[in-house]
Design an enzyme around this catalytic site. Structure first.
Site, PDB file in Angstrom:
ATOM      1  CB  SER A   1      -0.889  -0.005   1.251  1.00  0.00           C
ATOM      2  OG  SER A   1      -1.649   1.182   1.347  1.00  0.00           O
TER       3      SER A   1
ATOM      4  CG  LEU B   1       4.213   6.817   1.530  1.00  0.00           C
ATOM      5  CD1 LEU B   1       4.958   7.673   2.551  1.00  0.00           C
ATOM      6  CD2 LEU B   1       3.785   7.679   0.351  1.00  0.00           C
TER       7      LEU B   1
ATOM      8  CB  VAL C   1       6.734  -5.439  11.011  1.00  0.00           C
ATOM      9  CG1 VAL C   1       6.891  -5.595   9.510  1.00  0.00           C
ATOM     10  CG2 VAL C   1       5.809  -4.294  11.379  1.00  0.00           C
TER      11      VAL C   1
ATOM     12  CE1 TYR D   1       3.043   7.686  12.072  1.00  0.00           C
ATOM     13  CE2 TYR D   1       3.536  10.034  11.968  1.00  0.00           C
ATOM     14  CZ  TYR D   1       3.426   8.801  11.344  1.00  0.00           C
ATOM     15  OH  TYR D   1       3.683   8.679   9.997  1.00  0.00           O
TER      16      TYR D   1
ATOM     17  CE  LYS E   1       6.514   6.789  11.113  1.00  0.00           C
ATOM     18  NZ  LYS E   1       6.965   5.724  10.197  1.00  0.00           N
TER      19      LYS E   1
ATOM     20  CG  PHE F   1       3.827  11.822   0.651  1.00  0.00           C
ATOM     21  CD1 PHE F   1       4.527  12.762   1.399  1.00  0.00           C
ATOM     22  CD2 PHE F   1       4.294  11.502  -0.619  1.00  0.00           C
ATOM     23  CE1 PHE F   1       5.667  13.374   0.892  1.00  0.00           C
ATOM     24  CE2 PHE F   1       5.429  12.103  -1.135  1.00  0.00           C
ATOM     25  CZ  PHE F   1       6.117  13.032  -0.381  1.00  0.00           C
TER      26      PHE F   1
END
Ligand SMILES: NC(=O)c1ccc[n+]([C@@H]2O[C@H](COP(=O)([O-])OP(=O)(O)OC[C@H]3O[C@@H](n4cnc5c(N)ncnc54)[C@H](O)[C@@H]3O)[C@@H](O)[C@H]2O)c1
Length: 267
Positions: free
Chosen positions: A15, A17, A61, A172, A176, A205
């Protein structure tokens, strides 16, 4: 690194990116192992790009055994194709917005916080970690970068939220920000093996993740872009990822892909 004839592992490759990056690398002659939880989307990517150039491995993952099985499957596929491993792009990620303290006086949920970290951060490092012995064992092919002895590239995915997390983005941003912070020490650890590390930090994005945003939030974010004043396209992320593979001088860098945007505190 020359993409042609090399194999790349992409998590979240079914999916957004990750998928766009898979498409770009295949377009430039690469082979891609697509690791994702979503089996239907994974099958669709393989049928779009061709079963000779892509292989799907259903993988979660957050589960180290699941990653181990997918990496082992990739290594076996590489033996069949003879196209050596060239890199790993851990792009699987999620967002679970929540404020530190909500209007009912309830603090941030610890299980939710840990879940975001387990997918975005531990899921990144575990996949990279398990690919490394195979990348380090690669014999650099007789292509342009032979004189450098380049064996592989790790391209991690951070976010503008690593630097300017907005309200509700503590977990988040933690995940990151950690990815951005890992970039340099990982580069230093891996330089002796001829393995580079580049982190891309996109702002807004178009993808399945951002399609869940309301129009109001989206317009507000687009309004914070300098130029161009629109969300990035997955192909534009993929172009940057391709360049990160190809340009041997890109190493130890966190590169923002954000149209000049600095995320505002709130929308
Ligand atoms: N789209 C944006 O605006 C944006 C901005 C900054 C950073 N990012 C980052 O880019 C990466 C890709 O995001 P996207 O926008 O393409 O999202 P997306 O939702 O389109 O794709 C994410 C993919 O990851 C997979 N995935 C989720 N959890 C998984 C797990 N536990 N194991 C395996 N696969 C799993 C999903 O099935 C999905 O296919 C993420 O790390 C995201 O945080 C995206």
């Amino acid at each position: 690194m020359k993409i042609e004839g090399r194999t790349f592992v992409i998590s979240g490759g079914a999916s957004g990116l990750g998928q766009a990056t898979a498409e770009e690398l295949v377009r430039f002659g690469g082979y891609v192992a697509v690791l994702d939880m979503n089996e239907d989307n994974g099958a669709a990517v393989v049928s779009k790009l061709g079963a000779d150039k892509t292989r799907f491995f259903q993988c979660n993952v957050t589960d180290t055994e699941s990653i181990a099985a997918a990496v082992q499957g990739t290594v076996e596929w590489v033996k069949e194709t003879g196209k050596p491993l060239g890199g790993v792009i851990p792009a699987a990620g999620i967002s679970l917005p929540s404020t530190m303290l909500d209007r009912h006086n309830t603090p941030l949920s610890l299980p939710d916080f840990n879940f975001v970290l387990s997918v975005n951060l531990t899921g990144t490092i575990d996949l990279v970690r398990q690919c490394l012995p195979h990348l380090a064992a690669t014999t650099p092919p007789s292509s342009g970068s032979l004189e450098d002895g380049e064996r592989g590239v790790v391209i991690m995915v951070a976010s503008a939220a690593a630097f300017e997390g907005q309200r509700g983005q503590v977990s988040y941003a933690a995940s990151k920000g950690a990815i951005a912070a890992m970039t340099l020490p990982m580069t230093r650890d891996l330089s002796r093996y001829g393995i580079r590390v580049v982190t891309l930090a996109p702002s807004l994005f178009d993808s399945a993740m951002t399609s869940l945003m309301s129009n109001k939030v989206r317009q507000s974010l687009e309004g914070a872009m300098e130029f161009p004043r629109r969300a990035g396209r997955p192909e534009e992320f993929a172009m940057a990822a391709r360049h990160a593979v190809e340009n041997v001088m890109l190493n130890g860098a966190v590169i923002r892909l954000d149209g000049g945007m600095r995320m505002p505190s709130k929308l």
